[in-house]
Scaffold this motif. Structure first.
Motif, PDB file in Angstrom:
ATOM      1  N   LEU A  49      33.193  40.835  29.786  1.00 23.69           N
ATOM      2  CA  LEU A  49      33.365  39.833  30.826  1.00 23.69           C
ATOM      3  C   LEU A  49      32.405  38.671  30.794  1.00 23.69           C
ATOM      4  CD1 LEU A  49      33.919  42.024  33.780  1.00 23.69           C
ATOM      5  CD2 LEU A  49      35.729  40.862  32.857  1.00 23.69           C
ATOM      6  N   VAL A  50      31.330  39.135  30.624  1.00 22.74           N
ATOM      7  CA  VAL A  50      30.418  37.715  30.407  1.00 22.74           C
ATOM      8  C   VAL A  50      30.628  37.351  29.112  1.00 22.74           C
ATOM      9  CG1 VAL A  50      27.858  37.461  29.875  1.00 22.74           C
ATOM     10  CG2 VAL A  50      28.372  39.064  31.412  1.00 22.74           C
ATOM     11  N   GLU A  51      30.970  37.531  28.051  1.00 22.83           N
ATOM     12  CA  GLU A  51      31.220  37.121  26.740  1.00 22.83           C
ATOM     13  C   GLU A  51      32.423  36.093  26.877  1.00 22.83           C
ATOM     14  OE1 GLU A  51      29.562  40.425  23.717  1.00 22.83           O
ATOM     15  OE2 GLU A  51      31.856  40.367  24.042  1.00 22.83           O
ATOM     16  N   ILE A  52      33.360  36.455  27.767  1.00 20.22           N
ATOM     17  CA  ILE A  52      34.518  35.500  27.758  1.00 20.22           C
ATOM     18  C   ILE A  52      34.463  34.325  29.040  1.00 20.22           C
ATOM     19  CG2 ILE A  52      36.308  37.157  26.991  1.00 20.22           C
ATOM     20  CD1 ILE A  52      37.087  37.617  29.607  1.00 20.22           C
ATOM     21  N   GLY A  53      33.147  34.532  29.669  1.00 19.35           N
ATOM     22  CA  GLY A  53      32.789  33.360  30.502  1.00 19.35           C
ATOM     23  C   GLY A  53      32.986  33.870  31.987  1.00 19.35           C
ATOM     24  N   VAL A  54      33.006  35.113  32.269  1.00 21.19           N
ATOM     25  CA  VAL A  54      33.015  35.314  33.552  1.00 21.19           C
ATOM     26  C   VAL A  54      31.765  35.977  34.241  1.00 21.19           C
ATOM     27  CG1 VAL A  54      33.917  37.401  35.355  1.00 21.19           C
ATOM     28  CG2 VAL A  54      35.580  36.302  33.551  1.00 21.19           C
ATOM     29  N   ASN A  55      31.106  35.299  34.897  1.00 17.29           N
ATOM     30  CA  ASN A  55      29.949  35.538  35.531  1.00 17.29           C
ATOM     31  C   ASN A  55      29.867  36.080  36.952  1.00 17.29           C
ATOM     32  OD1 ASN A  55      29.176  32.763  33.772  1.00 17.29           O
ATOM     33  ND2 ASN A  55      27.852  34.627  33.415  1.00 17.29           N
ATOM     34  N   ASP A  56      31.149  36.225  37.544  1.00 17.21           N
ATOM     35  CA  ASP A  56      31.230  36.618  38.955  1.00 17.21           C
ATOM     36  C   ASP A  56      32.489  37.271  39.180  1.00 17.21           C
ATOM     37  OD1 ASP A  56      29.164  34.850  40.448  1.00 17.21           O
ATOM     38  OD2 ASP A  56      30.098  33.472  39.084  1.00 17.21           O
ATOM     39  N   VAL A  57      32.327  38.661  39.591  1.00 20.22           N
ATOM     40  CA  VAL A  57      33.400  39.455  39.771  1.00 20.22           C
ATOM     41  C   VAL A  57      33.821  39.779  41.202  1.00 20.22           C
ATOM     42  CG1 VAL A  57      34.452  41.706  39.345  1.00 20.22           C
ATOM     43  CG2 VAL A  57      33.356  40.754  37.625  1.00 20.22           C
ATOM     44  N   PHE A  58      34.985  39.545  41.748  1.00 20.31           N
ATOM     45  CA  PHE A  58      35.206  39.791  43.205  1.00 20.31           C
ATOM     46  C   PHE A  58      35.693  41.246  43.365  1.00 20.31           C
ATOM     47  CE2 PHE A  58      35.614  35.434  41.607  1.00 20.31           C
ATOM     48  CZ  PHE A  58      34.840  35.088  42.637  1.00 20.31           C
ATOM     49  N   SER A  59      35.063  41.963  44.231  1.00 19.67           N
ATOM     50  CA  SER A  59      35.439  43.332  44.454  1.00 19.67           C
ATOM     51  C   SER A  59      35.582  43.756  45.773  1.00 19.67           C
ATOM     52  CB  SER A  59      34.344  44.005  43.605  1.00 19.67           C
ATOM     53  OG  SER A  59      32.987  43.991  44.456  1.00 19.67           O
ATOM     54  N   VAL A  60      36.188  44.958  46.099  1.00 25.49           N
ATOM     55  CA  VAL A  60      36.047  45.639  47.508  1.00 25.49           C
ATOM     56  C   VAL A  60      35.730  47.123  46.871  1.00 25.49           C
ATOM     57  CG1 VAL A  60      37.227  46.719  49.272  1.00 25.49           C
ATOM     58  CG2 VAL A  60      37.596  44.389  48.500  1.00 25.49           C
ATOM     59  N   PRO A  61      34.692  48.039  47.394  1.00 24.44           N
ATOM     60  CA  PRO A  61      34.386  49.270  46.851  1.00 24.44           C
ATOM     61  C   PRO A  61      35.021  50.247  47.411  1.00 24.44           C
ATOM     62  CG  PRO A  61      32.839  48.346  48.470  1.00 24.44           C
ATOM     63  CD  PRO A  61      33.656  47.332  48.208  1.00 24.44           C
ATOM     64  N   GLY A  62      35.538  51.271  46.665  1.00 23.70           N
ATOM     65  CA  GLY A  62      36.234  52.368  46.989  1.00 23.70           C
ATOM     66  C   GLY A  62      35.761  53.559  46.191  1.00 23.70           C
ATOM     67  N   ASP A  63      36.106  54.745  46.607  1.00 24.03           N
ATOM     68  CA  ASP A  63      35.300  55.830  45.916  1.00 24.03           C
ATOM     69  C   ASP A  63      35.535  55.929  44.434  1.00 24.03           C
ATOM     70  OD1 ASP A  63      37.863  56.688  46.772  1.00 24.03           O
ATOM     71  OD2 ASP A  63      37.265  58.836  46.528  1.00 24.03           O
ATOM     72  N   PHE A  64      36.773  55.490  43.991  1.00 25.68           N
ATOM     73  CA  PHE A  64      36.951  55.665  42.630  1.00 25.68           C
ATOM     74  C   PHE A  64      36.391  54.570  41.565  1.00 25.68           C
ATOM     75  CE2 PHE A  64      41.140  57.764  44.058  1.00 25.68           C
ATOM     76  CZ  PHE A  64      40.772  59.048  43.493  1.00 25.68           C
ATOM     77  N   ASN A  65      35.844  53.692  42.317  1.00 24.69           N
ATOM     78  CA  ASN A  65      35.303  52.446  41.433  1.00 24.69           C
ATOM     79  C   ASN A  65      33.732  52.219  41.648  1.00 24.69           C
ATOM     80  OD1 ASN A  65      34.613  50.900  43.590  1.00 24.69           O
ATOM     81  ND2 ASN A  65      36.465  49.388  43.612  1.00 24.69           N
ATOM     82  N   LEU A  66      33.179  53.220  42.338  1.00 20.79           N
ATOM     83  CA  LEU A  66      31.791  52.818  42.869  1.00 20.79           C
ATOM     84  C   LEU A  66      30.859  53.197  41.617  1.00 20.79           C
ATOM     85  CD1 LEU A  66      31.515  55.050  46.106  1.00 20.79           C
ATOM     86  CD2 LEU A  66      31.848  52.497  45.829  1.00 20.79           C
ATOM     87  N   THR A  67      31.011  54.125  40.785  1.00 21.57           N
ATOM     88  CA  THR A  67      30.045  54.357  39.603  1.00 21.57           C
ATOM     89  C   THR A  67      30.440  53.129  38.440  1.00 21.57           C
ATOM     90  OG1 THR A  67      30.455  56.622  39.654  1.00 21.57           O
ATOM     91  CG2 THR A  67      29.724  55.630  37.530  1.00 21.57           C
ATOM     92  N   LEU A  68      31.709  52.465  38.402  1.00 15.05           N
ATOM     93  CA  LEU A  68      32.100  51.320  37.792  1.00 15.05           C
ATOM     94  C   LEU A  68      31.205  50.185  38.039  1.00 15.05           C
ATOM     95  CD1 LEU A  68      33.404  49.887  35.478  1.00 15.05           C
ATOM     96  CD2 LEU A  68      35.518  49.811  36.833  1.00 15.05           C
ATOM     97  N   LEU A  69      31.059  49.919  39.560  1.00 21.30           N
ATOM     98  CA  LEU A  69      30.413  49.124  39.886  1.00 21.30           C
ATOM     99  C   LEU A  69      28.982  48.884  39.693  1.00 21.30           C
ATOM    100  CD1 LEU A  69      32.265  48.459  43.532  1.00 21.30           C
ATOM    101  CD2 LEU A  69      32.652  47.447  41.642  1.00 21.30           C
ATOM    102  N   ASP A  70      28.407  50.307  39.809  1.00 23.70           N
ATOM    103  CA  ASP A  70      26.829  50.156  39.303  1.00 23.70           C
ATOM    104  C   ASP A  70      26.778  49.710  38.212  1.00 23.70           C
ATOM    105  OD1 ASP A  70      26.370  51.789  41.749  1.00 23.70           O
ATOM    106  OD2 ASP A  70      26.478  53.669  40.914  1.00 23.70           O
ATOM    107  N   HIS A  71      27.681  49.938  37.228  1.00 26.59           N
ATOM    108  CA  HIS A  71      27.549  49.398  35.777  1.00 26.59           C
ATOM    109  C   HIS A  71      27.662  47.938  35.567  1.00 26.59           C
ATOM    110  CE1 HIS A  71      26.640  53.407  33.349  1.00 26.59           C
ATOM    111  NE2 HIS A  71      26.881  53.734  34.799  1.00 26.59           N
ATOM    112  N   LEU A  72      28.446  47.406  36.271  1.00 29.60           N
ATOM    113  CA  LEU A  72      28.852  45.791  36.134  1.00 29.60           C
ATOM    114  C   LEU A  72      27.646  45.164  36.890  1.00 29.60           C
ATOM    115  CD1 LEU A  72      32.542  45.713  37.507  1.00 29.60           C
ATOM    116  CD2 LEU A  72      31.654  45.958  35.195  1.00 29.60           C
ATOM    117  N   ILE A  73      27.184  45.806  37.782  1.00 29.30           N
ATOM    118  CA  ILE A  73      25.926  45.249  38.437  1.00 29.30           C
ATOM    119  C   ILE A  73      24.739  44.980  37.733  1.00 29.30           C
ATOM    120  CG2 ILE A  73      24.105  45.563  40.550  1.00 29.30           C
ATOM    121  CD1 ILE A  73      26.240  46.614  41.976  1.00 29.30           C
ATOM    122  N   ALA A  74      24.680  46.090  36.530  1.00 33.80           N
ATOM    123  CA  ALA A  74      23.580  46.196  35.815  1.00 33.80           C
ATOM    124  C   ALA A  74      23.394  45.245  34.767  1.00 33.80           C
ATOM    125  CB  ALA A  74      23.419  47.733  35.105  1.00 33.80           C
TER     126      ALA A  74
END
Length: 601
Positions: A49-74
């Motif tokens: 995402l960063v490599e193609i120019g995305v520096n901001d991701v718009f999200s709504v948390p839910g139990d199926f994506n919480l771990t993924l969000l941790d890794h995006l934040i990192a």
């Protein structure tokens, strides 16, 4: 042409730069990863995402994506923007993509996916590259006949995927690690090359899992450059030059697909070389500089800029670059355009005068070559110059007289500069904003193909996040605002400084002009009170309500000076029947098109 994305044998640029498909070569932030176990699926996606120019991701948390969000934040260089609901997150990614060239959102499985899908469909119709990421079920649950929460209660998990197949150009269901790298890179490349949304579902138990293909310093993302077939290009140019050079008064008209073809510059070069008048279709406003010496305004049939339609429709040859002739753009199919006079340039092919179509010809290549060979002809522009009359100004308002819409936009015009961008919501703002004269560098966006009311609130959030150096001026009707109003909260939370003009005229005015009924009247809100409640004393936000010209001038002055660094919300009270003359004309013609009786064979 095969596209090779992220393969391990790709040559890495010597300076560590990455190849940005939607912009110049830039250096991407690199993660500091201490061990190979941190090279996870989630971090690989974040890198991409960063490599193609995305520096901001718009999200709504839910139990199926919480771990993924941790890794995006990192990921360094990647910011997570929490939204109030999934639909608005999708609209925000849409607005972001309009500014940056690509956008992304992250939601949870089915309950989130089927909420965001309306925004994804809009991005598909508007030809925007948007990466919709879904936190999916545990990989062990596939094929087990188990029934999961957040679904419609069936053991088959394909319901969400089936829906997205119609509104995305590629779908990747990542439920094993062996091909995850390939699937993600394929999806990203498809979004960029096709300028359409893609769907990526990632099983919730895989986001934190390392794999040898997820390197801590991944190979820079790249796309093969598309090129025209030389013989087809030469034939297309030759046929077009012959056609145009015979014409007495040819014109150029830019269309919305110039964006996906990255051909705006080539059209301007063609206008410079040819001397033809240069117009744009309404959904292409902002794609060419309006201070060009031969720019004649918006071609929109009966509701065109003054004297523009007369020049375009009286031409004996017109070149349309990337047009979309839908019922709205054609004012209920009433354009006086003849196919035998038209050269239609699509992103990858050219049709000359309702005759031969030349395939494998890129729009930008074609117009660049055409500019070198076309004969200069300023006849049509000279005709425009002869008939043009300066338009009158609104009647002078009496002290404290109720504000009129044409007076309002006279003052809005003074706010525009290279440091602003205009976002127009579906409704009368389409027509009022279309008449604004854009200074060079001033952004302009509206959603004409899909026309989903409420789009502009999320799009304002996304566009402003993508270009914080610009101040966004959003024009939103009261009915549209009620659909997505809560995302003002996210604007305040992220310290945005947009100016929202809430046009309160008591309902769905655009629909009134198409077909009136009691359903077009809405419950009036205390809009400034609503935004004040969202503000709740945290963050910077200023609200006001204006009813006359004097109050509007004062509000604009305050928003532009004392409150220039905070979100400003200006509620503008207008009479319910105060509309642009263009909406009245357009509405009657669209109504006639909608009301056509069934054909009887």
């Amino acid at each position: 042409m095969d596209t090779i994305v992220g393969s391990l044998d790709t040559c890495k640029p010597e300076n560590g730069d990455v190849i940005r498909p939607n912009g110049p070569v830039q250096s991407a932030p690199r993660s500091v990863i201490s061990d190979s176990s941190s090279a996870t699926l989630g971090r690989h996606l974040a890198h991409r995402l960063v490599e193609i120019g995305v520096n901001d991701v718009f999200s709504v948390p839910g139990d199926f994506n919480l771990t993924l969000l941790d890794h995006l934040i990192a990921e360094p260089g990647l910011n997570l923007i929490g939204c109030c609901n999934e639909l608005n997150a999708g609209y925000a990614a849409d607005g972001y993509a309009r500014s940056r060239g690509v956008g992304a959102c992250v939601v949870t499985f089915t309950v989130g996916g089927l909420s965001v899908i309306n925004a994804i469909a809009g991005a598909y119709g508007e030809n925007l590259p948007l990466i919709c990421i879904i936190g999916g079920p545990n990989s062990n649950d596939y094929g087990t006949n188990r029934i999961l929460h957040h679904t419609i209660g069936l053991s088959d998990f394909r319901q969400e995927l089936t829906c997205f197949e119609a509104v995305t150009c590629y779908q990747a269901v990542v439920n094993n690690l062996e091909d995850a790298h390939e699937q993600i890179d394929k999806a990203v490349s498809m979004a960029l090359s096709e300028s359409k949304p893609v769907y990526i579902s990632i099983s919730c138990n895989l986001a934190a899992t390392p794999h040898p293909t997820f390197r801590s310093d991944p190979v820079p993302f790249s796309l093969s450059t598309k090129s025209s077939n030389k013989m087809s290009l030469e034939a297309a140019v030759e046929a077009t030059v012959e056609f145009l050079n015979k014409a007495v008064k040819p014109v150029l008209v830019g269309g919305p697909k110039m964006r996906m073809a990255k051909a705006s510059k080539a059209l301007v070069e063609l206008a410079d070389a040819s001397g033809y008048p240069l117009a744009v279709m309404p959904s292409a406003k902002g794609l060419v500089p309006e201070d060009h010496p031969h720019f004649i305004g918006t071609y929109w049939g009966a509701v065109s800029s003054p004297f523009c339609a007369e020049i375009v429709e009286s031409a004996d040859a017109y070149l349309f670059a990337g047009p979309i002739f839908n019922d709205y753009a054609s004012v209920g199919y009433s354009l006086l355009i003849k196919k035998e006079k038209a050269i239609i340039i699509h992103p990858d092919r050219v049709t000359v005068a309702n005759g031969p179509t030349f395939g494998c010809v890129l729009m930008s290549d074609f117009m660049t070559e055409l500019a070198k060979r076309v004969k200069r002809n300023e006849t049509a522009y000279e005709n425009y110059h002869r008939i043009f009359l300066t338009q009158g100004k609104p009647l002078k308002s009496q002290p404290k007289e109720p504000l009129r819409v044409n007076t309002m936009f006279q003052h809005v015009q003074t706010m525009l500069s290279s440091e602003t961008a205009v976002i127009a919501e579906t409704g009368d703002s389409w027509f009022n904003c279309q008449k604004l004269k854009l200074p060079r560098g001033c952004g302009y966006e509206f959603q004409m193909q899909y026309g989903s009311i409420g789009w502009s609130v999320g799009a304002t959030l996304g566009y402003a996040q993508a270009q914080p150096e610009k101040r966004v001026l959003a024009f939103i009707g009261d009915g549209s605002f009620q659909v997505t109003a809560q995302e003002v909260s996210t604007m305040i939370r992220n310290e945005q400084k947009s100016i929202i003009f809430l046009v309160n005229n008591g309902g769905y005015t655009i629909e009134v002009e198409i077909h009136d009924g009691p359903y077009n009247v809405i419950k009036n809100w205390n809009y400034t009170g609503f935004v004040d409640a969202i503000h709740n004393g945290k963050g910077t936000c200023w609200t006001t309500k204006v009813t006359c010209e004097e109050e509007l001038v004062e509000a604009i002055t305050i928003a532009s000076e004392a409150k220039k660094d905070c979100l400003c919300f200006i509620e503008v009270i207008l009479h319910k029947d105060d509309t642009s003359k263009e909406l009245l004309e357009w509405g009657s013609r669209v109504s006639a098109a909608n009301s056509r009786p069934p054909n009887h064979d």
